[in-house]
Design an enzyme around this catalytic site. Structure first.
Site, PDB file in Angstrom:
ATOM      1  N   LYS A 113       0.822  -1.216   0.000  1.00 41.46           N
ATOM      2  CA  LYS A 113       0.000   0.000   0.000  1.00 41.46           C
ATOM      3  C   LYS A 113       0.852   1.259   0.000  1.00 41.46           C
ATOM      4  O   LYS A 113       0.635   2.184  -0.784  1.00 41.46           O
ATOM      5  CB  LYS A 113      -0.942   0.035   1.222  1.00 41.46           C
ATOM      6  N   ARG A 124      -9.151   1.239   9.880  1.00 44.32           N
ATOM      7  CA  ARG A 124      -8.718  -0.136  10.117  1.00 44.32           C
ATOM      8  C   ARG A 124      -9.700  -0.884  11.004  1.00 44.32           C
ATOM      9  O   ARG A 124      -9.461  -2.055  11.310  1.00 44.32           O
ATOM     10  CB  ARG A 124      -7.366  -0.093  10.837  1.00 44.32           C
ATOM     11  N   ARG A 147      11.731  -5.984   4.198  1.00 41.44           N
ATOM     12  CA  ARG A 147      11.571  -4.515   4.110  1.00 41.44           C
ATOM     13  C   ARG A 147      12.625  -3.785   4.937  1.00 41.44           C
ATOM     14  O   ARG A 147      12.956  -4.155   6.055  1.00 41.44           O
ATOM     15  CB  ARG A 147      10.187  -4.098   4.610  1.00 41.44           C
ATOM     16  N   ARG A 199      11.933  -1.983  10.631  1.00 41.68           N
ATOM     17  CA  ARG A 199      10.921  -1.541  11.582  1.00 41.68           C
ATOM     18  C   ARG A 199      10.806  -2.537  12.723  1.00 41.68           C
ATOM     19  O   ARG A 199      10.908  -3.736  12.516  1.00 41.68           O
ATOM     20  CB  ARG A 199       9.560  -1.420  10.865  1.00 41.68           C
ATOM     21  N   ARG A 229       0.315  -9.335  13.621  1.00 42.79           N
ATOM     22  CA  ARG A 229      -0.248  -8.261  12.782  1.00 42.79           C
ATOM     23  C   ARG A 229      -1.233  -8.825  11.769  1.00 42.79           C
ATOM     24  O   ARG A 229      -2.278  -8.231  11.507  1.00 42.79           O
ATOM     25  CB  ARG A 229       0.881  -7.513  12.048  1.00 42.79           C
TER      26      ARG A 229
HETATM   27  P1  AP5 Z   1       4.907  -1.514   1.707  1.00 45.50           P
HETATM   28  O1  AP5 Z   1       4.526  -0.633   0.565  1.00 45.50           O
HETATM   29  O2  AP5 Z   1       5.732  -0.929   2.800  1.00 45.50           O
HETATM   30  O3  AP5 Z   1       3.594  -2.244   2.294  1.00 45.50           O
HETATM   31  P2  AP5 Z   1       2.401  -1.678   3.157  1.00 45.50           P
HETATM   32  O4  AP5 Z   1       1.155  -2.321   2.666  1.00 45.50           O
HETATM   33  O5  AP5 Z   1       2.405  -0.184   3.213  1.00 45.50           O
HETATM   34  O6  AP5 Z   1       2.778  -2.327   4.548  1.00 45.50           O
HETATM   35  P3  AP5 Z   1       2.788  -1.805   6.047  1.00 45.50           P
HETATM   36  O7  AP5 Z   1       3.367  -2.958   6.835  1.00 45.50           O
HETATM   37  O8  AP5 Z   1       3.437  -0.477   6.199  1.00 45.50           O
HETATM   38  O9  AP5 Z   1       1.313  -1.710   6.338  1.00 45.50           O
HETATM   39  P4  AP5 Z   1       0.680  -1.803   7.685  1.00 45.50           P
HETATM   40  O10 AP5 Z   1      -0.714  -1.522   7.281  1.00 45.50           O
HETATM   41  O11 AP5 Z   1       0.828  -3.011   8.497  1.00 45.50           O
HETATM   42  O12 AP5 Z   1       1.524  -0.804   8.590  1.00 45.50           O
HETATM   43  P5  AP5 Z   1       1.278   0.671   9.022  1.00 45.50           P
HETATM   44  O13 AP5 Z   1       2.528   1.396   8.891  1.00 45.50           O
HETATM   45  O14 AP5 Z   1       0.041   1.208   8.382  1.00 45.50           O
HETATM   46  O15 AP5 Z   1       5.639  -2.801   1.072  1.00 45.50           O
HETATM   47  C1  AP5 Z   1       6.138  -3.839   1.901  1.00 45.50           C
HETATM   48  C2  AP5 Z   1       7.477  -4.346   1.349  1.00 45.50           C
HETATM   49  O16 AP5 Z   1       7.262  -4.920   0.055  1.00 45.50           O
HETATM   50  C3  AP5 Z   1       8.531  -3.230   1.120  1.00 45.50           C
HETATM   51  O17 AP5 Z   1       9.774  -3.761   1.399  1.00 45.50           O
HETATM   52  C4  AP5 Z   1       8.400  -2.893  -0.389  1.00 45.50           C
HETATM   53  O18 AP5 Z   1       9.629  -2.410  -0.920  1.00 45.50           O
HETATM   54  C5  AP5 Z   1       8.033  -4.248  -0.950  1.00 45.50           C
HETATM   55  N1  AP5 Z   1       7.156  -4.186  -2.113  1.00 45.50           N
HETATM   56  C6  AP5 Z   1       6.112  -3.324  -2.328  1.00 45.50           C
HETATM   57  N2  AP5 Z   1       5.508  -3.604  -3.501  1.00 45.50           N
HETATM   58  C7  AP5 Z   1       6.175  -4.673  -4.033  1.00 45.50           C
HETATM   59  C8  AP5 Z   1       6.004  -5.447  -5.230  1.00 45.50           C
HETATM   60  N3  AP5 Z   1       5.012  -5.196  -6.118  1.00 45.50           N
HETATM   61  N4  AP5 Z   1       6.852  -6.481  -5.443  1.00 45.50           N
HETATM   62  C9  AP5 Z   1       7.839  -6.784  -4.554  1.00 45.50           C
HETATM   63  N5  AP5 Z   1       8.055  -6.060  -3.410  1.00 45.50           N
HETATM   64  C10 AP5 Z   1       7.216  -5.033  -3.142  1.00 45.50           C
HETATM   65  O19 AP5 Z   1       0.915   0.467  10.560  1.00 45.50           O
HETATM   66  C11 AP5 Z   1       1.864   0.103  11.526  1.00 45.50           C
HETATM   67  C12 AP5 Z   1       1.215   0.055  12.897  1.00 45.50           C
HETATM   68  O20 AP5 Z   1       0.699   1.358  13.250  1.00 45.50           O
HETATM   69  C13 AP5 Z   1       0.008  -0.878  13.034  1.00 45.50           C
HETATM   70  O21 AP5 Z   1       0.383  -2.212  13.278  1.00 45.50           O
HETATM   71  C14 AP5 Z   1      -0.742  -0.227  14.217  1.00 45.50           C
HETATM   72  O22 AP5 Z   1      -0.138  -0.542  15.434  1.00 45.50           O
HETATM   73  C15 AP5 Z   1      -0.547   1.251  13.945  1.00 45.50           C
HETATM   74  N6  AP5 Z   1      -1.618   1.811  13.110  1.00 45.50           N
HETATM   75  C16 AP5 Z   1      -1.472   2.371  11.858  1.00 45.50           C
HETATM   76  N7  AP5 Z   1      -2.657   2.789  11.392  1.00 45.50           N
HETATM   77  C17 AP5 Z   1      -3.568   2.507  12.357  1.00 45.50           C
HETATM   78  C18 AP5 Z   1      -4.976   2.677  12.450  1.00 45.50           C
HETATM   79  N8  AP5 Z   1      -5.692   3.238  11.458  1.00 45.50           N
HETATM   80  N9  AP5 Z   1      -5.592   2.277  13.586  1.00 45.50           N
HETATM   81  C19 AP5 Z   1      -4.909   1.731  14.608  1.00 45.50           C
HETATM   82  N10 AP5 Z   1      -3.580   1.521  14.574  1.00 45.50           N
HETATM   83  C20 AP5 Z   1      -2.914   1.902  13.461  1.00 45.50           C
END
Ligand code: AP5
Length: 213
Positions: free
Chosen positions: A13, A88, A127, A160, A171
């Site tokens: 994403k 979420r 990542r 991370r 997660r």
């Molecule tokens: P990446 O683009 O980083 O993936 P992502 O979907 O953004 O993954 P996240 O882990 O950041 O999402 P998340 O929803 O768990 O975490 P968030 O930060 O929101 O890609 C992943 C990897 O794949 C990278 O290495 C990239 O280079 C690679 N890649 C990408 N596309 C590719 C492709 N096509 N082919 C090959 N490789 C590829 O949340 C973190 C924490 O914050 C949560 O656990 C929670 O504690 C808190 N939080 C955040 N938002 C909320 C909310 N709304 N409510 C409550 N808690 C929240």
């Protein structure tokens, strides 16, 4: 354009959000990035959020909703926005709907990214991120030009805290239980589009642009 990126952790994403935000000239609001910034700055909100994040749990709804509404009220979000990682929970989605309706606004599209579990785990495990400019890399599929160094700002890349093997499973379980119900939630509102997240970054990008057209 008012759009939401929904999907499991590590599906890609954030990678696609940066591209779309630039292409459409809209701000990207990533709750993960905003929370990590608060943790790094050791603000009161960051101190509250840190434990939940490190355990792979969701930060309480009230904290996140307040953070998002503050940003959505800013001038830069008046012409549109991309929400990455929010909402979420059904409570967050309901609250967002109430907030936008009160402003006379509506969501245009919710993009649901799908991907196999094996590939999700592979993406999260490899990542690496830049603590300075937030650029995201992958050890195999999106490597930096120099090992361990950010192409953009030259800082050392980090893994991370919540990308460690012991946290990934929790997660994914939290996603299934609390976030996956939003797929049906937005399907029922006729604004959900499913995006196959498999394949090269550029291939996913092409499918995404077609979906948003
Ligand atoms: P990446 O683009 O980083 O993936 P992502 O979907 O953004 O993954 P996240 O882990 O950041 O999402 P998340 O929803 O768990 O975490 P968030 O930060 O929101 O890609 C992943 C990897 O794949 C990278 O290495 C990239 O280079 C690679 N890649 C990408 N596309 C590719 C492709 N096509 N082919 C090959 N490789 C590829 O949340 C973190 C924490 O914050 C949560 O656990 C929670 O504690 C808190 N939080 C955040 N938002 C909320 C909310 N709304 N409510 C409550 N808690 C929240």
């Amino acid at each position: 354009m008012r759009v939401i990126f929904l999907g499991p952790p590590g599906v890609g994403k954030g990678t696609q959000a940066d591209f779309i935000a630039q292409k459409y000239g809209i701000p990207k609001l990533s709750t993960g990035d905003l929370l990590r910034e608060s943790v790094a700055k050791e603000t009161a909100l960051g101190k509250e959020a840190k434990g939940y994040m490190n355990r792979g749990e969701l930060v309480p709804d009230g904290v996140v909703i307040g953070l998002v509404e503050e940003k959505l009220g800013s001038k830069e979000c008046q012409q549109g926005f991309l929400l990455d990682g929010f909402p979420r929970t059904v409570t967050q989605a309901d609250q967002l709907s109430t907030y936008l309706t009160a402003k006379g606004e509506a969501l245009d599209r919710v993009v649901y990214f799908s991907l196999s579990k094996d590939e999700i785990v592979r993406r999260i495990s490899g990542r690496r991120s830049c603590p300075e400019c937030k650029a995201v890399y992958h050890l195999e599929s999106v490597p930096p030009k120099s090992e361990g160094i950010c192409d953009t700002c030259g800082k050392s890349l980090i893994q991370r805290n919540d990308d460690k093997p012991e946290t990934i499973e929790s997660r994914l379980a939290v996603y299934q239980e609390q976030t996956a119900p939003l797929i049906e939630y937005y399907q029922n509102r006729n604004i959900l589009g499913e995006l196959d997240g498999a394949g090269l970054v550029s291939a996913v990008q092409d499918r995404l642009v077609a979906l948003l057209a």
